[in-house]
Design a protein around this motif. Structure first.
Motif, short mmCIF file in Angstrom:
data_model
loop_
_atom_site.label_atom_id
_atom_site.label_comp_id
_atom_site.label_asym_id
_atom_site.label_seq_id
_atom_site.Cartn_x
_atom_site.Cartn_y
_atom_site.Cartn_z
N TRP A 168 0.90 -1.26 0.11
CA TRP A 168 0.03 -0.06 0.14
C TRP A 168 0.85 1.56 -0.01
O TRP A 168 0.63 2.31 -0.61
CB TRP A 168 -0.90 -0.02 1.14
N ALA A 169 2.11 1.25 0.67
CA ALA A 169 2.76 2.39 0.82
C ALA A 169 3.26 2.95 -0.56
O ALA A 169 3.18 4.00 -0.94
CB ALA A 169 3.94 2.34 1.77
N SER A 170 3.68 1.89 -1.33
CA SER A 170 4.21 2.33 -2.69
C SER A 170 3.07 2.46 -3.83
O SER A 170 3.21 3.49 -4.50
CB SER A 170 5.11 1.27 -3.46
N THR A 171 1.77 1.90 -3.70
CA THR A 171 0.67 2.19 -4.27
C THR A 171 0.38 3.60 -4.17
O THR A 171 -0.10 4.40 -5.12
CB THR A 171 -0.41 1.17 -4.10
N TYR A 172 0.34 4.00 -2.64
CA TYR A 172 -0.33 5.25 -2.28
C TYR A 172 0.85 6.45 -2.98
O TYR A 172 0.44 7.36 -3.31
CB TYR A 172 -0.34 5.38 -0.78
N ALA A 173 1.90 6.10 -2.87
CA ALA A 173 3.09 7.00 -3.27
C ALA A 173 2.82 7.34 -4.84
O ALA A 173 2.80 8.39 -5.28
CB ALA A 173 4.21 6.59 -2.91
N GLU A 241 -8.85 3.57 -15.83
CA GLU A 241 -8.50 2.40 -15.10
C GLU A 241 -8.59 2.70 -13.68
O GLU A 241 -7.69 2.29 -13.00
CB GLU A 241 -7.00 2.04 -15.47
N TYR A 242 -9.60 3.04 -13.08
CA TYR A 242 -9.92 3.58 -11.72
C TYR A 242 -9.63 2.15 -11.09
O TYR A 242 -9.43 2.32 -9.53
CB TYR A 242 -11.32 3.96 -11.66
N ASP A 243 -9.95 1.36 -11.35
CA ASP A 243 -9.69 -0.27 -10.67
C ASP A 243 -8.61 -0.92 -10.68
O ASP A 243 -8.24 -1.90 -9.85
CB ASP A 243 -10.93 -1.22 -11.19
N THR A 244 -7.37 -0.25 -11.31
CA THR A 244 -6.39 -0.74 -11.25
C THR A 244 -5.45 -0.99 -10.00
O THR A 244 -5.11 -2.05 -9.36
CB THR A 244 -5.19 -0.09 -12.18
N PRO A 245 -5.35 0.12 -9.19
CA PRO A 245 -4.92 0.29 -7.93
C PRO A 245 -5.90 -0.75 -6.84
O PRO A 245 -5.37 -1.70 -5.96
CB PRO A 245 -4.82 1.13 -7.12
N ILE A 259 -9.46 0.92 -1.07
CA ILE A 259 -10.76 1.14 -1.35
C ILE A 259 -11.18 2.38 -0.28
O ILE A 259 -12.19 3.17 -0.76
CB ILE A 259 -11.84 -0.22 -0.85
N THR A 260 -10.82 2.40 0.80
CA THR A 260 -11.19 3.53 1.76
C THR A 260 -10.41 4.99 1.10
O THR A 260 -11.34 5.87 0.97
CB THR A 260 -10.42 3.44 2.94
N LYS A 289 -21.64 -0.46 -4.99
CA LYS A 289 -21.91 0.78 -4.44
C LYS A 289 -21.45 0.70 -2.91
O LYS A 289 -20.87 1.46 -2.35
CB LYS A 289 -23.47 1.43 -4.52
N GLU A 290 -21.65 -0.54 -2.31
CA GLU A 290 -21.36 -0.67 -1.13
C GLU A 290 -19.64 -0.67 -0.76
O GLU A 290 -19.47 -0.44 0.29
CB GLU A 290 -21.61 -2.19 -0.70
N ASN A 291 -19.16 -0.90 -1.67
CA ASN A 291 -17.44 -0.96 -1.52
C ASN A 291 -16.85 -0.08 -2.14
O ASN A 291 -15.72 0.43 -1.74
CB ASN A 291 -16.86 -2.36 -2.32
N LEU A 292 -17.32 0.86 -3.08
CA LEU A 292 -16.36 1.88 -3.62
C LEU A 292 -17.41 3.29 -3.56
O LEU A 292 -17.02 4.32 -3.27
CB LEU A 292 -15.85 1.67 -5.00
N PHE A 293 -18.82 2.95 -4.07
CA PHE A 293 -19.58 4.10 -4.45
C PHE A 293 -20.69 4.28 -3.59
O PHE A 293 -21.63 4.95 -3.67
CB PHE A 293 -20.36 3.90 -5.82
N SER A 294 -20.46 4.03 -2.29
CA SER A 294 -21.23 4.21 -1.14
C SER A 294 -21.45 5.74 -1.06
O SER A 294 -22.62 6.10 -0.57
CB SER A 294 -20.71 3.63 0.15
#
Length: 616
Positions: A168-173, A241-245, A259-260, A289-294
């Protein structure tokens, strides 16, 4: 005097973006000058087609045939230097529909990134006059309503295609770099006299990466607000490609973190945002929607099952026919169809655009171009959680059959392998299956008949599924397994299976019976030239696990029943129990009825990477 080149109404329809019937109507009405009737068909001068559109023929430059663009996702580069399949009417439909936010889910390499760059080039307000890239395209002939929206908006354009890291640290960067680069692209903001000191401070801290995590989640919202203030115009937001990460988070165990962040980031910029003109997202899955588009209650999701927008991703039949004519390769159309056709978006027949472009670029060599652009990691994850039903369906697909599946179009990454409905829904959305029939809606859910689209996808099943299942031990495992089966040598078979499993990945530890069933089904597939492979079928007084029925009666018939235990202690008893089940349930009934005299029976018990076989 120049020779007149005539083309068919189908080719003309592909160039004009019309139906073939409409072009025939124009010929009948005398609106296509020089059109000639040959028998029941019309032939149209190619120059007339472009004259009708009010554009020049986009064919040769300096007398040279334009090459297919392979891997180039810059709209301006493609239309200037390469053969371009005109998809600009997507712009018209988005303007007409006035949807605040739309998500297009399509398989990878089906033109999503190029489409978003086309939208960016069309709508973005720039110093350069970018209308020159559209004046010879179909959108321009649609009229002033659409022309006046060209170059009228500030545009936020973000792609997450390269946010692929193991933690996550590298992906967030990487995500923060993507956001920061988009801020820097709008350098007009850094000298704007319309932004207040707080906003200027935000921009300054963005440059030096001093923003807090919370501030980054609001960065899409803040960038939109600043652009609206500076340009005095609402903002278009494009996210590719919003769903790649998100997929990376699922595969690398940081799904909750990614996802948060993505939920808050996109909700801030796309939900009830007064600065938003409209937003377009692309991806492979429609995350629920429950997981991303809530926090985002207004997106329209357009998937491969929807009729609207069905022709804008991938190449239609007419578009491929026109390409083949352009390159003088009409004789290759049947090969193109067998290898790269077979998809269906809505009711539109679609070719894989990446593979078709590569095919023409590589002098019409038929190869699995698309299947070599990804590691297909999700396919291998599916194999780990095989159940007998799923294994049987996968093998039926490989033999050219269709399967009936219940679909769950709200499939999310953590639940891809939850069951048959989610697995086959993912395979459909990701381009590994095609619908054979229309979806049937019932009170129990959505049902559809599915099949493999073409030779190229059959190759990925063979390489990623069967080859993965079969494996190789000293380069000779398949030959050894076949020999042991032919000779009814249970000890030799047991030896080869043990060697095979020891060399395979650790997923065997604690695997369920369904996994071993799928593994054996895959191994048996190597014998399909000599045997009919049947799994989970009724015979006698029950349902056998796996039967190899010989196509030539001089070969023995083979019946296998599988058991899985948690430890090695119960292996021998479980193998005996499996063999006894074959006898007690008379699983050999069908083969005996077909006149097969020699039938070999194996009770096979698995525990982790160990195996025990009882045969009779």
């Amino acid at each position: 005097m120049t020779d007149i080149r005539y083309i068919s109404t189908k080719e003309a329809a592909g160039i004009m973006g019309l139906s073939t019937r409409r072009v025939v109507g124009l010929c009948n009405a005398g609106k296509l000058e020089g059109a000639l009737r040959k028998g029941r068909n019309w032939m149209v001068p190619e120059e007339t087609v472009y004259a009708y559109l009010g554009t020049a023929k986009p064919k040769e430059e300096n007398g040279e045939i334009l090459s297919c663009a392979v891997g180039n996702t810059s709209y301006m580069d493609v239309v200037k230097n390469s053969y371009y399949v005109d998809k600009t009417l997507l712009i018209r439909d988005l303007i007409d529909d006035q949807v605040p936010v739309i998500l297009f889910t399509r398989p990878r390499r089906f033109g999503k990134t190029l489409a978003l760059d086309m939208l960016k080039t069309f709508f973005e307000k720039t110093k350069e006059d970018t209308s020159i890239y559209f004046k010879d395209k179909q959108i321009w002939s649609c009229g002033e309503k659409y022309q006046k929206m060209q170059g009228a908006f500030p545009v936020i354009s973000i792609t997450f295609k390269d946010a692929k890291f193991s933690d996550w640290a590298s992906t967030y960067a990487a995500i923060k770099n993507v956001i920061r680069d988009e801020f820097m692209r709008h350098n007009e903001l850094f000298t704007s006299d319309r932004l207040n000191p707080v906003e200027q401070d935000y921009l300054s801290r963005m440059q030096t990466d001093e923003l807090s995590d919370v501030e980054y989640t609001r960065s899409l919202l803040n960038l939109g607000r600043m652009l609206e203030k500076h340009h005095q115009s609402k903002v278009v937001i494009l996210i590719d490609e919003y769903d790649t990460p998100i997929q990376q988070g699922h595969s690398r165990s940081f799904y909750n973190e990614v996802i948060t962040f993505m939920r808050n980031f996109m909700s801030g910029g796309l939900k009830d945002n007064p600065s938003l003109a409209f937003g377009v997202l692309t991806g492979i899955l429609r995350v629920s929607k429950e997981n991303l588009f809530s926090g985002l209650n207004n997106p329209i999701v357009n998937s491969v099952l929807d009729e609207k927008y069905s022709k804008y991703f991938g190449f239609t039949v007419d578009e491929v026919n026109t390409m083949a004519a352009y390159y003088g390769q009409e004789a290759k159309l049947e090969e193109l169809r067998e290898w790269y056709d077979g998809y269906r978006f809505g009711s539109t027949e679609i070719y894989n655009p990446w593979s078709v472009a590569n095919y023409f670029y590589n002098n019409c060599q038929a190869k699995p171009y698309w299947t070599n652009t990804s590691d297909n990691e999700i396919i291998r994850e599916i194999m780990i959680s095989l159940t007998p039903d799923i294994a049987e369906n996968l093998f039926a697909l490989l033999q050219g059959q269709t399967v009936q599946a219940s679909l769950n179009m709200d499939v999310i990454y953590p639940r891809i392998t939850d069951g048959t409905d989610t697995i086959f829904s993912f395979l459909l959305l990701a381009g590994y299956l095609k619908p054979v029939s229309d979806a049937v809606e019932t009170e129990f859910g959505t049902f559809m008949e599915l099949a493999l689209p073409n030779k190229e996808i059959r190759r990925v099943y063979n390489t990623e599924i069967l080859s993965w299942l079969r494996g190789t031990v000293d380069g000779n495992v398949m030959a050894g397994l076949e020999k042991a089966l032919y000779l009814n040598d249970g000890k030799k078979l047991q030896e080869f299976l043990r060697k095979y499993m020891i060399t395979c990945i650790s997923c065997f530890d604690g695997a369920a019976e369904g996994f071993y069933h799928g593994m054996m089904l895959g191994l048996a597939a190597g014998m399909s030239s000599r045997y009919y492979i049947r799994s989970n079928r009724e015979s006698g007084e029950g349902r056998f696990d796996l039967v190899l029925e010989p196509k030539v009666h001089s070969l023995p018939g083979i019946i296998m029943e599988f058991k899985a235990t948690k430890n090695d202690a119960g292996l021998s008893a479980s193998a005996d129990e499996a063999l006894k089940q074959i006898e007690d349930k008379h699983y050999d009934t069908d083969m005996k009825d077909r006149g097969i005299k020699e039938i070999v029976k194996y009770g096979i018990a698995f525990a982790g990477k160990n195996v025990e076989i009882a045969n009779g």
